[in-house]
Scaffold this active site. Structure first.
Site, PDB file in Angstrom:
ATOM      1  N   GLY A  25     -12.393   7.051 -48.591  1.00 27.65           N
ATOM      2  CA  GLY A  25     -13.413   7.604 -49.487  1.00 27.65           C
ATOM      3  C   GLY A  25     -14.607   8.113 -48.711  1.00 27.65           C
ATOM      4  O   GLY A  25     -14.731   7.904 -47.505  1.00 27.65           O
ATOM      5  N   GLY A  38     -17.550   7.785 -47.164  1.00 27.45           N
ATOM      6  CA  GLY A  38     -18.358   6.651 -46.702  1.00 27.45           C
ATOM      7  C   GLY A  38     -19.758   7.068 -46.313  1.00 27.45           C
ATOM      8  O   GLY A  38     -20.663   6.237 -46.202  1.00 27.45           O
ATOM      9  N   LYS A  73     -23.829  15.106 -45.893  1.00 29.81           N
ATOM     10  CA  LYS A  73     -23.132  14.183 -44.991  1.00 29.81           C
ATOM     11  C   LYS A  73     -24.195  13.424 -44.197  1.00 29.81           C
ATOM     12  O   LYS A  73     -25.016  14.048 -43.519  1.00 29.81           O
ATOM     13  CB  LYS A  73     -22.205  14.971 -44.055  1.00 29.81           C
ATOM     14  CG  LYS A  73     -21.364  14.088 -43.149  1.00 29.81           C
ATOM     15  CD  LYS A  73     -20.270  14.902 -42.480  1.00 29.81           C
ATOM     16  CE  LYS A  73     -19.492  14.083 -41.476  1.00 29.81           C
ATOM     17  NZ  LYS A  73     -18.416  14.869 -40.861  1.00 29.81           N
ATOM     18  N   GLY A 101     -23.353   4.675 -43.286  1.00 29.57           N
ATOM     19  CA  GLY A 101     -23.566   5.810 -44.185  1.00 29.57           C
ATOM     20  C   GLY A 101     -24.357   6.950 -43.572  1.00 29.57           C
ATOM     21  O   GLY A 101     -24.665   7.933 -44.234  1.00 29.57           O
ATOM     22  N   ARG A 137     -23.253  20.668 -46.391  1.00 32.90           N
ATOM     23  CA  ARG A 137     -22.081  21.518 -46.163  1.00 32.90           C
ATOM     24  C   ARG A 137     -21.484  21.946 -47.493  1.00 32.90           C
ATOM     25  O   ARG A 137     -21.584  21.226 -48.495  1.00 32.90           O
ATOM     26  CB  ARG A 137     -21.068  20.802 -45.267  1.00 32.90           C
ATOM     27  CG  ARG A 137     -20.539  19.504 -45.822  1.00 32.90           C
ATOM     28  CD  ARG A 137     -19.532  18.860 -44.854  1.00 32.90           C
ATOM     29  NE  ARG A 137     -18.902  17.707 -45.466  1.00 32.90           N
ATOM     30  CZ  ARG A 137     -17.948  16.987 -44.883  1.00 32.90           C
ATOM     31  NH1 ARG A 137     -17.514  17.301 -43.673  1.00 32.90           N
ATOM     32  NH2 ARG A 137     -17.418  15.954 -45.514  1.00 32.90           N
ATOM     33  N   ARG A 142      -8.874  16.305 -50.331  1.00 37.19           N
ATOM     34  CA  ARG A 142      -8.058  16.101 -49.121  1.00 37.19           C
ATOM     35  C   ARG A 142      -6.647  15.668 -49.484  1.00 37.19           C
ATOM     36  O   ARG A 142      -6.401  15.241 -50.611  1.00 37.19           O
ATOM     37  CB  ARG A 142      -8.697  14.974 -48.294  1.00 37.19           C
ATOM     38  CG  ARG A 142     -10.103  15.279 -47.862  1.00 37.19           C
ATOM     39  CD  ARG A 142     -11.012  14.079 -48.040  1.00 37.19           C
ATOM     40  NE  ARG A 142     -12.414  14.483 -47.941  1.00 37.19           N
ATOM     41  CZ  ARG A 142     -13.078  14.598 -46.798  1.00 37.19           C
ATOM     42  NH1 ARG A 142     -12.499  14.261 -45.676  1.00 37.19           N
ATOM     43  NH2 ARG A 142     -14.322  15.025 -46.777  1.00 37.19           N
ATOM     44  N   ASP A 154      -6.757  12.162 -44.191  1.00 34.48           N
ATOM     45  CA  ASP A 154      -8.019  12.216 -44.946  1.00 34.48           C
ATOM     46  C   ASP A 154      -8.914  13.337 -44.438  1.00 34.48           C
ATOM     47  O   ASP A 154      -9.935  13.639 -45.056  1.00 34.48           O
ATOM     48  CB  ASP A 154      -8.753  10.871 -44.888  1.00 34.48           C
ATOM     49  CG  ASP A 154      -8.894  10.345 -43.463  1.00 34.48           C
ATOM     50  OD1 ASP A 154      -7.868  10.073 -42.837  1.00 34.48           O
ATOM     51  OD2 ASP A 154     -10.037  10.238 -42.984  1.00 34.48           O
ATOM     52  N   ASN A 155      -8.554  13.955 -43.332  1.00 32.65           N
ATOM     53  CA  ASN A 155      -9.319  15.093 -42.818  1.00 32.65           C
ATOM     54  C   ASN A 155      -8.589  16.412 -43.037  1.00 32.65           C
ATOM     55  O   ASN A 155      -8.954  17.423 -42.448  1.00 32.65           O
ATOM     56  CB  ASN A 155      -9.616  14.898 -41.330  1.00 32.65           C
ATOM     57  CG  ASN A 155     -10.571  13.744 -41.082  1.00 32.65           C
ATOM     58  OD1 ASN A 155     -11.349  13.375 -41.964  1.00 32.65           O
ATOM     59  ND2 ASN A 155     -10.513  13.162 -39.898  1.00 32.65           N
ATOM     60  N   ASP A 187     -14.111  18.289 -41.625  1.00 35.04           N
ATOM     61  CA  ASP A 187     -14.554  17.096 -40.907  1.00 35.04           C
ATOM     62  C   ASP A 187     -14.524  17.287 -39.390  1.00 35.04           C
ATOM     63  O   ASP A 187     -13.590  16.893 -38.692  1.00 35.04           O
ATOM     64  CB  ASP A 187     -13.725  15.853 -41.300  1.00 35.04           C
ATOM     65  CG  ASP A 187     -14.266  15.238 -42.583  1.00 35.04           C
ATOM     66  OD1 ASP A 187     -15.168  15.832 -43.191  1.00 35.04           O
ATOM     67  OD2 ASP A 187     -13.792  14.155 -42.963  1.00 35.04           O
TER      68      ASP A 187
HETATM   69  P1  AMP Z   1     -13.970  10.419 -40.012  1.00 33.24           P
HETATM   70  O1  AMP Z   1     -13.162   9.889 -38.870  1.00 33.24           O
HETATM   71  O2  AMP Z   1     -15.359  10.848 -39.628  1.00 33.24           O
HETATM   72  O3  AMP Z   1     -13.265  11.464 -40.782  1.00 33.24           O
HETATM   73  O4  AMP Z   1     -14.205   9.174 -40.990  1.00 33.24           O
HETATM   74  C1  AMP Z   1     -13.192   8.358 -41.491  1.00 33.24           C
HETATM   75  C2  AMP Z   1     -13.717   7.497 -42.611  1.00 33.24           C
HETATM   76  O5  AMP Z   1     -14.798   6.690 -42.160  1.00 33.24           O
HETATM   77  C3  AMP Z   1     -14.253   8.259 -43.815  1.00 33.24           C
HETATM   78  O6  AMP Z   1     -13.930   7.538 -44.972  1.00 33.24           O
HETATM   79  C4  AMP Z   1     -15.723   8.287 -43.568  1.00 33.24           C
HETATM   80  O7  AMP Z   1     -16.459   8.424 -44.761  1.00 33.24           O
HETATM   81  C5  AMP Z   1     -15.961   6.930 -42.932  1.00 33.24           C
HETATM   82  N1  AMP Z   1     -17.139   6.931 -42.052  1.00 33.24           N
HETATM   83  C6  AMP Z   1     -17.274   7.530 -40.856  1.00 33.24           C
HETATM   84  N2  AMP Z   1     -18.496   7.291 -40.338  1.00 33.24           N
HETATM   85  C7  AMP Z   1     -19.155   6.528 -41.220  1.00 33.24           C
HETATM   86  C8  AMP Z   1     -20.453   5.939 -41.262  1.00 33.24           C
HETATM   87  N3  AMP Z   1     -21.334   6.097 -40.279  1.00 33.24           N
HETATM   88  N4  AMP Z   1     -20.773   5.211 -42.354  1.00 33.24           N
HETATM   89  C9  AMP Z   1     -19.915   5.028 -43.355  1.00 33.24           C
HETATM   90  N5  AMP Z   1     -18.667   5.541 -43.371  1.00 33.24           N
HETATM   91  C10 AMP Z   1     -18.295   6.282 -42.332  1.00 33.24           C
HETATM   92 MG    MG Z   2     -13.170  12.346 -42.398  1.00 30.05          MG
END
Ligand code: AMP
Ligand code: MG
Length: 486
Positions: free
Chosen positions: A90, A92, A113, A126, A176, A183, A252-253, A262
């Site tokens: 989700g 995050g 973001k 977050g 963005r 996704r 998820d990307n 992403d």
């Molecule tokens: P990503 O690898 O950046 O595509 O992130 C994978 C998952 O981790 C997604 O669900 C993001 O929302 C979550 N995520 C990445 N960085 C953070 C962060 N700093 N705080 C909260 N969730 C994160």
């Molecule tokens: Mg991602």
């Protein structure tokens, strides 16, 4: 009232039942400031760049105050990360602010973001740091300039608030935009929970808003899946042809619209290396450059599973079986364009492969070589190209084949050159260029972000004022290390 008086925000995701998202409240950052604004995207939307720095806009773009009367939502999704299914990811650290319609009637979803915690933040904070936000901002606009489907970047705000990564950094928020941020994992989550009604609701939503022509098909869901396969194949062909590595091709990307989505540890290749791994955390090289097309298919298999409640297995398998051919055909079109080949010949693929092999052996700079190839002289020695190979004979052998092949072309050399300059970018977002802009921005100087953005918006044009951006990377560029979420 909208912070942009000429724009009316809606929130189309609310058409979906509440299980698809969570409502988010603002979590303001202190003393937000505008780091960059995208004037050209503003014009598309029907606003001015000056509006971005108005107090009400700044409050919106930094996540201090959302659009009055419009729900800000974090979306639920899951995904296969490095081959392993993770049941709940989700948004995050992203949230949807709502959507607006541009001057041409296209609807754009706006996301922040780095705007703070959501119920999907898991162990994260977050937040996003200035460094990674600059990279996403610049690369999404560079990809757009290259004509590659991508999410877009409208604005970037910063704050002195600390965000802790390997060392303390400062916070930033990216605004963005995309037609949609749905996704593969948005479908997968419901399949793995056995919630098949929700898969249908999501597919209906996607067809209604993004693949409207599928509604007319005999079997709309099968048509939808086939179209997603085709768009993914095209996207991968684009990435390969330009030398782009995504770095984290988890499901998820993967955008349901075939957009580059992403931006994390991505990288454009400098010297060509077919096995290049841009993500330093990807020790096994799962997402290496030469693995990407295959991973695209693997990811589509995950999506196909999620479509099983809607589409017969035979139809899904048939759609998947077309992927390789669609990818190869599109890739060949792009590569022929790069070599200036208009007439199609049997041996073209072998000619291209031979070139890539030679470039791989010598780590020839991918972008510089193809740009220079526009000046290839069929009768000359082509020193500028030849000198890019340690073993000159490797280039000479290939050049002989290429010169013979060009004899079969119908276009004049001058026409071919023009076409090649329009197919081979002079400017790409090299890691070291992003790094220099980041270092300056961390000292409060955002001018390099603005000039890189300006330059990369027209990557095929000669821009003498930006000549330095076209240079091969300095030696220190080898030391730059980029890894997952920051
Ligand atoms: P990503 O690898 O950046 O595509 O992130 C994978 C998952 O981790 C997604 O669900 C993001 O929302 C979550 N995520 C990445 N960085 C953070 C962060 N700093 N705080 C909260 N969730 C994160
Ligand atoms: Mg991602």
């Amino acid at each position: 009232m909208s912070p942009f008086p000429s724009l009316t925000f809606g929130q189309r995701l609310l058409e979906l039942p509440p299980v698809f998202y969570r409502h988010i409240q603002p979590q303001p950052l202190n003393d937000p400031y505008l780091v960059a604004g995208n004037a050209s995207l503003c014009a598309t939307l029907g606003i001015t760049a000056a509006e971005l720095s108005q107090p009400a806009s700044l409050a919106l773009l930094s996540g201090k105050q959302f659009v009055p009367g419009v729900s800000a939502l974090a979306a639920l999704y899951a995904g296969h990360q490095f081959g392993v299914y993770v049941p709940q990811l989700g948004d995050g650290r992203a949230l949807s602010l709502g959507d607006t319609v541009d001057r041409e009637g296209r609807r754009w979803e706006w996301q922040l973001k780095g705007a703070g915690l959501t119920p999907f933040s898991r162990m994260g904070d977050g937040r996003a740091v200035l460094r990674s936000t600059i990279r996403e901002y610049l690369c999404s606009e560079a990809m757009h300039g290259l004509g590659i489907p991508t999410t877009r970047a409208l604005a970037m705000t910063g704050s002195p608030d600390p965000v802790y990564r390997e060392r303390p950094e400062t916070a930033a928020v990216l605004t963005r935009l995309a037609e949609s941020f749905i996704r593969f994992g948005s479908f997968e989550v419901f399949y793995h929970r056995g919630q098949h009604d929700e898969i249908r609701q999501l597919a209906d939503f996607v067809i209604r808003h993004h693949y409207t022509h599928c509604a007319q098909a005999d079997q709309p869901y099968a048509a939808l899946f086939a179209d997603i396969v085709a768009r993914t194949a095209q996207l991968l062909a684009h990435w390969q042809a330009v030398g782009f590595c995504h770095g984290v091709m988890n499901t998820d990307n993967m955008s349901i619209l075939g957009l580059t989505l992403d931006y994390g540890p991505f990288g454009f290749m400098d010297g060509f290396n077919a096995a290049h791994v841009c993500n330093h955390s990807d020790h096994a090289g799962r997402y290496a450059y030469n693995q990407q097309p295959q991973v695209g298919l693997w990811n589509l298999h995950c999506l196909a599973s999620a479509f099983l409640p809607l589409v017969s297995e035979e139809q899904l398998v048939e759609a998947l079986s077309g992927y390789r051919e669609q990818y190869s055909q599109y890739w060949l079109i792009l590569m022929r364009n790069k070599l200036g080949l208009l007439v199609e010949q049997e041996g073209d693929e072998a000619l291209i492969e031979a070139l890539l092999l030679a470039m791989h052996a010598h780590h020839t700079d991918y972008t510089v070589f193809f740009r220079r190839l526009a000046d290839f002289d069929m009768a000359g020695e082509n020193h500028a190209l030849r000198d890019m190979f340690l073993d000159r004979s490797l280039f000479d052998d290939w050049a002989t084949r290429y010169a013979a092949r060009l004899q079969l072309e119908t276009r004049s050399a001058a026409e071919r050159k023009l076409a090649m300059l329009a197919a081979n970018p002079k400017y790409i977002l090299r890691n070291y260029l992003a790094e220099l802009a980041i270092q300056a921005a961390q000292q409060g100087d955002f001018s390099q972000i603005a000039s890189l953005h300006d330059c990369l918006s027209h990557p095929f044009d000669e821009q003498p004022q930006y000549q330095a951006y076209a240079a091969e990377p300095p030696a220190w560029a080898q030391q730059i290390s980029v890894s997952c979420s920051s």
